[in-house]
Write a protein that holds these residues in place. Sequence first.
Motif, mmCIF file in Angstrom:
data_model
loop_
_atom_site.group_PDB
_atom_site.id
_atom_site.type_symbol
_atom_site.label_atom_id
_atom_site.label_comp_id
_atom_site.label_asym_id
_atom_site.label_seq_id
_atom_site.Cartn_x
_atom_site.Cartn_y
_atom_site.Cartn_z
ATOM 1 N N MET A 1 0.828 -1.194 0.000
ATOM 2 C CA MET A 1 0.000 0.000 0.000
ATOM 3 C C MET A 1 0.871 1.255 0.000
ATOM 4 N N ASN A 2 1.928 1.258 0.809
ATOM 5 C CA ASN A 2 2.774 2.444 0.883
ATOM 6 C C ASN A 2 3.387 2.789 -0.459
ATOM 7 N N LYS A 3 3.796 1.764 -1.210
ATOM 8 C CA LYS A 3 4.402 2.002 -2.520
ATOM 9 C C LYS A 3 3.385 2.663 -3.451
ATOM 10 N N ILE A 4 2.169 2.203 -3.438
ATOM 11 C CA ILE A 4 1.113 2.785 -4.281
ATOM 12 C C ILE A 4 0.865 4.235 -3.895
ATOM 13 N N ILE A 5 0.797 4.490 -2.608
ATOM 14 C CA ILE A 5 0.556 5.857 -2.125
ATOM 15 C C ILE A 5 1.699 6.779 -2.530
ATOM 16 N N ILE A 6 2.923 6.336 -2.331
ATOM 17 C CA ILE A 6 4.087 7.177 -2.653
ATOM 18 C C ILE A 6 4.165 7.444 -4.152
ATOM 19 N N ILE A 7 3.999 6.401 -4.961
ATOM 20 C CA ILE A 7 4.068 6.584 -6.420
ATOM 21 C C ILE A 7 2.991 7.552 -6.896
ATOM 22 N N ASN A 8 1.756 7.346 -6.446
ATOM 23 C CA ASN A 8 0.672 8.233 -6.873
ATOM 24 C C ASN A 8 0.812 9.630 -6.296
ATOM 25 N N GLY A 9 1.370 9.748 -5.100
ATOM 26 C CA GLY A 9 1.643 11.067 -4.527
ATOM 27 C C GLY A 9 2.664 11.824 -5.354
ATOM 28 N N PHE A 10 3.704 11.126 -5.794
ATOM 29 C CA PHE A 10 4.716 11.766 -6.638
ATOM 30 C C PHE A 10 4.168 12.116 -8.016
ATOM 31 N N ILE A 11 3.313 11.265 -8.561
ATOM 32 C CA ILE A 11 2.693 11.590 -9.857
ATOM 33 C C ILE A 11 1.865 12.862 -9.720
ATOM 34 N N ALA A 12 1.042 12.918 -8.670
ATOM 35 C CA ALA A 12 0.229 14.125 -8.432
ATOM 36 C C ALA A 12 1.125 15.346 -8.260
ATOM 37 N N ALA A 13 2.207 15.185 -7.489
ATOM 38 C CA ALA A 13 3.124 16.304 -7.246
ATOM 39 C C ALA A 13 3.774 16.765 -8.544
ATOM 40 N N LEU A 14 4.187 15.832 -9.377
ATOM 41 C CA LEU A 14 4.811 16.202 -10.652
ATOM 42 C C LEU A 14 3.845 16.959 -11.551
ATOM 43 N N VAL A 15 2.625 16.469 -11.644
ATOM 44 C CA VAL A 15 1.626 17.141 -12.484
ATOM 45 C C VAL A 15 1.337 18.536 -11.944
ATOM 46 N N ILE A 16 1.049 18.619 -10.657
ATOM 47 C CA ILE A 16 0.654 19.904 -10.061
ATOM 48 C C ILE A 16 1.818 20.895 -10.027
ATOM 49 N N ALA A 17 2.952 20.462 -9.492
ATOM 50 C CA ALA A 17 4.092 21.375 -9.388
ATOM 51 C C ALA A 17 4.621 21.737 -10.769
ATOM 52 N N GLY A 18 4.673 20.758 -11.655
ATOM 53 C CA GLY A 18 5.172 21.022 -13.006
ATOM 54 C C GLY A 18 4.296 21.980 -13.783
ATOM 55 N N LEU A 19 2.999 21.693 -13.831
ATOM 56 C CA LEU A 19 2.095 22.569 -14.582
ATOM 57 C C LEU A 19 1.902 23.919 -13.902
ATOM 58 N N SER A 20 1.890 23.934 -12.574
ATOM 59 C CA SER A 20 1.763 25.208 -11.862
ATOM 60 C C SER A 20 2.995 26.079 -12.094
#
Length: 173
Positions: A1-20
Motif C-alpha cells: 500500500m505504501n508504494k502505491i501511495i508514494i508513487i501516486n503522490g509523486f505523480i500528483a506532485a509532478l503534475v501539479i508542481a510542473g504545470l503550476s
Amino acid sequence: MNKIIIINGFIAALVIAGLSSWLLWSTAGDAAHSQSAWLGYLIMVAGLAVIYVAIKQVRDQQCGGLIGFYKGFSIGLQVTLIAAFFYVLSWEFYYQSAGQDFITNYQQSQLSHMAEAGATDAEMAASRKDMQAFAQWYDRWYNRAMVTLFEILPVGLLISVLAAALLRTRQTG
C-alpha cells in the motif's frame, strides 16, 4: 500500500508542481490573477485525480476488492499530503527565484478592479492599508507555506472524500 501511495503522490506532485510552475513562469508579471487562479485549481484537480487511481489500486491489488470509506479516505489523504508538500516547495522555490513581485502585482490588480468598479478614495485607502499589512505578514516563509498549503488541501480532501465514497465496497453474503 505504501508504494502505491508514494508513487501516486509523486505523480500528483509532478503534475501539479510542473504545470503550476509552467503557469507561473508563463504569466509572470501578468495582472490576470483571477484567470490564473482558476487554471491553478484546474491543475490541482487534474493532478489529484490520481487519488481515485491509488484507492482503486489498493482495493483491487491488496484488499481483495474490498475497501471501506475510511481506509480509502486515508489513502487519498496521504496522496494529498505528498502532493501538497511538493506544491508548497515549488511555490517557495518560485517565490524566492522570481516571484518577489507577486504580492505587488496582485495588489495592483485588485486595486485596478476596485477602481473600475467605482470604489471611493476611502475604500481604496483602506484596501491599500490592509494589503500592506498582508504583504508584511506574507513575507514570512511559514505564513506563505500555510497559505499555499490551504490552497491545495481542500481540493485534495474533497477528491479524497468523493473517491473513497465511490470506491468503497461492502462484503456481501
